[in-house]
Design an enzyme around this catalytic site. Sequence first.
Site, PDB file in Angstrom:
ATOM      1  N   GLY A   1      26.305  -3.751  14.088  1.00 51.99           N
ATOM      2  CA  GLY A   1      25.836  -2.590  14.357  1.00 51.99           C
ATOM      3  C   GLY A   1      27.214  -1.616  14.766  1.00 51.99           C
ATOM      4  O   GLY A   1      27.932  -2.079  15.768  1.00 51.99           O
TER       5      GLY A   1
ATOM      6  N   CYS B   1      21.358  -5.095  14.974  1.00 49.23           N
ATOM      7  CA  CYS B   1      22.245  -5.262  16.198  1.00 49.23           C
ATOM      8  C   CYS B   1      22.813  -6.655  16.405  1.00 49.23           C
ATOM      9  O   CYS B   1      22.411  -7.502  15.987  1.00 49.23           O
ATOM     10  CB  CYS B   1      21.529  -4.803  17.544  1.00 49.23           C
ATOM     11  SG  CYS B   1      20.218  -3.524  17.240  1.00 49.23           S
TER      12      CYS B   1
ATOM     13  N   TYR C   1      23.807 -11.496   3.357  1.00 48.17           N
ATOM     14  CA  TYR C   1      24.541 -10.387   3.435  1.00 48.17           C
ATOM     15  C   TYR C   1      25.011  -9.907   5.127  1.00 48.17           C
ATOM     16  O   TYR C   1      25.895  -9.615   5.276  1.00 48.17           O
ATOM     17  CB  TYR C   1      23.806  -9.026   3.136  1.00 48.17           C
ATOM     18  CG  TYR C   1      24.039  -7.876   3.650  1.00 48.17           C
ATOM     19  CD1 TYR C   1      25.210  -7.124   2.839  1.00 48.17           C
ATOM     20  CD2 TYR C   1      23.722  -7.017   4.864  1.00 48.17           C
ATOM     21  CE1 TYR C   1      25.842  -6.092   3.230  1.00 48.17           C
ATOM     22  CE2 TYR C   1      24.414  -5.666   5.058  1.00 48.17           C
ATOM     23  CZ  TYR C   1      25.059  -5.410   4.428  1.00 48.17           C
ATOM     24  OH  TYR C   1      25.872  -4.160   4.845  1.00 48.17           O
TER      25      TYR C   1
ATOM     26  N   ASN D   1      18.209  -7.956  19.915  1.00 46.54           N
ATOM     27  CA  ASN D   1      18.351  -7.963  18.425  1.00 46.54           C
ATOM     28  C   ASN D   1      17.028  -8.436  17.736  1.00 46.54           C
ATOM     29  O   ASN D   1      16.493  -9.443  18.091  1.00 46.54           O
ATOM     30  CB  ASN D   1      19.498  -8.905  18.071  1.00 46.54           C
ATOM     31  CG  ASN D   1      19.649  -8.861  16.674  1.00 46.54           C
ATOM     32  OD1 ASN D   1      19.934 -10.144  16.335  1.00 46.54           O
ATOM     33  ND2 ASN D   1      19.201  -7.958  15.878  1.00 46.54           N
ATOM     34  N   GLY D   2      16.601  -7.422  16.898  1.00 47.87           N
ATOM     35  CA  GLY D   2      15.488  -7.803  16.261  1.00 47.87           C
ATOM     36  C   GLY D   2      14.363  -6.637  16.193  1.00 47.87           C
ATOM     37  O   GLY D   2      14.715  -5.433  16.306  1.00 47.87           O
TER      38      GLY D   2
END
Length: 498
Positions: free
Chosen positions: A47, A21, A271, A127-128
């Site tokens: 996302g 996210c 990435y 996020n996480g």
Amino acid sequence: MPMQPLFSTNPHDDDGFHEECGVFGVWNATDAAALTALGLHALQHRGQEASGIVTLSGHEDDRGSFHQHRGLGLVGDIFGDAKVMAQLKGRCAVGHNRYATTGETALRNVQPLYADFEFGGLAVAHNGNLTNAGTLKRTLVRRGCLFQSTTDSEVFVHLIAISLYSNVVDRLIDALKQVQGAYSLVALHNGALIGARDPLGVRPLVLGRIGPAENGAYVLASETCALDIVGAEFVRDIEPGEVVIINNDGLRSIQPFGRSQGRFCIFEYVYFARPDSVVEGTPVYQTRKRIGAELAQESPVEADVIVPVPDSGVPAAMGYATESGIPFELGIIRNHYVGRTFIEPTDQIRHLGVKLKHSANRAMIEGKRVILVDDSIVRGTTSKKIVEMVRQAGAREVHMRISSPPTTHPCFYGIDTPERAKLLAANHDVEEMARIIGADSLAFISLDGMYRALGRPGRDARNPGYCDACFTGDYAIPLTDLADHPEREPALLAANGQ
Ligand code: AMP
């Protein structure tokens, strides 16, 4: 239809357990909703499944009201409608992009989550991945909390609701002290925009400013590329464990966990982050090029052409080409109108996705000794297809070079990886892997080489400075939920003393 179980027994089948996210927040700016939509658009790579924005109008006094819109799909499709944007009134906003994983895709899981509390409304975007979300959820459900979604971010909402502290910041900190895992979050309530990072700072969060220092707007975002798109100036990274409170009086910083060294996610450099972002003071693009150069020094091979697996392999392939002196060519062309291969949940579709995504540029490959450069091998699906495709296009030899060390361990902190049984490098040595993907040779950057590319002498085991659990199995945050299911990853738990 079968009932959705409240607690999945497989973390990789539950969309609440591994969310990557992107998050964005803005305080006191004209067109806050439009800025947030732009920021989310720049963070689209984090996302693509769903997106949401919650705005606050009337933040100048205590009678502010919240406006919200969420949808499934891409940011441009969800927020491209003028009528939708017109409803999102106000000078403050938070937004979220959701990463697709297997499991349930439902609007109720789309963030920011919003709830009305004793102190007023609060929107939270996260996020996480929380490693004790399941454990906390069980306790909360027993205490009567009614969960509306299957995302672990909702745990924050209930912990805030039941906290005995009186003000919202103390309640949030109370909640943060109970959760384990990796999180970067932005939250919006009537009196402030709040940003927070987990004590080790595993997931990224940056602070920016639009306009003058006196009465300008503050912006919080997962990556600097989202600041660039809205014309915000980069101020700094939010520190590991830091909570920032932004309101009409300016910015206040709290370190409720005390200061720590931090273990930023190394895979963001490999990435996940966009190449034009600068994370933790280190530009992603240049780092990827340096990894490629290190890889060329560590694992040279005679060849006629260096071909990146686009897009993620491009900067590393450029670094490899410059260092080795072998020409760089776009021998594989990517079709940009298909999502990332990982997005599709079933193996069958994933195979199909790879073919839809890449085509060989025969003129650059036929009769040549080709070095393919990609950023990682996870299941091996992509590499196998690409090697086969390049051979079919007439390559004489195909050598694969990977700009990360072998991914031997799953991530529990927010990067989508399958369990160990499906990780190629967890189950085969490099020679076997080369055979499986059909390459004449295969080499990965070493862990020390990777750290050298990040400007360090090598990996210092006592103080690595990064979370590299996916390459080392060194999990710095307890895997509490996993320990409840030792049958899933017994070797991994034993190695971590759990
Ligand atoms: P695989 O086909 O399973 O070996 O996956 C490797 C490919 O997926 C590489 O080309 C990467 O660029 C990409 N990749 C690696 N990690 C992720 C991730 N967490 N999410 C999406 N794609 C990924």
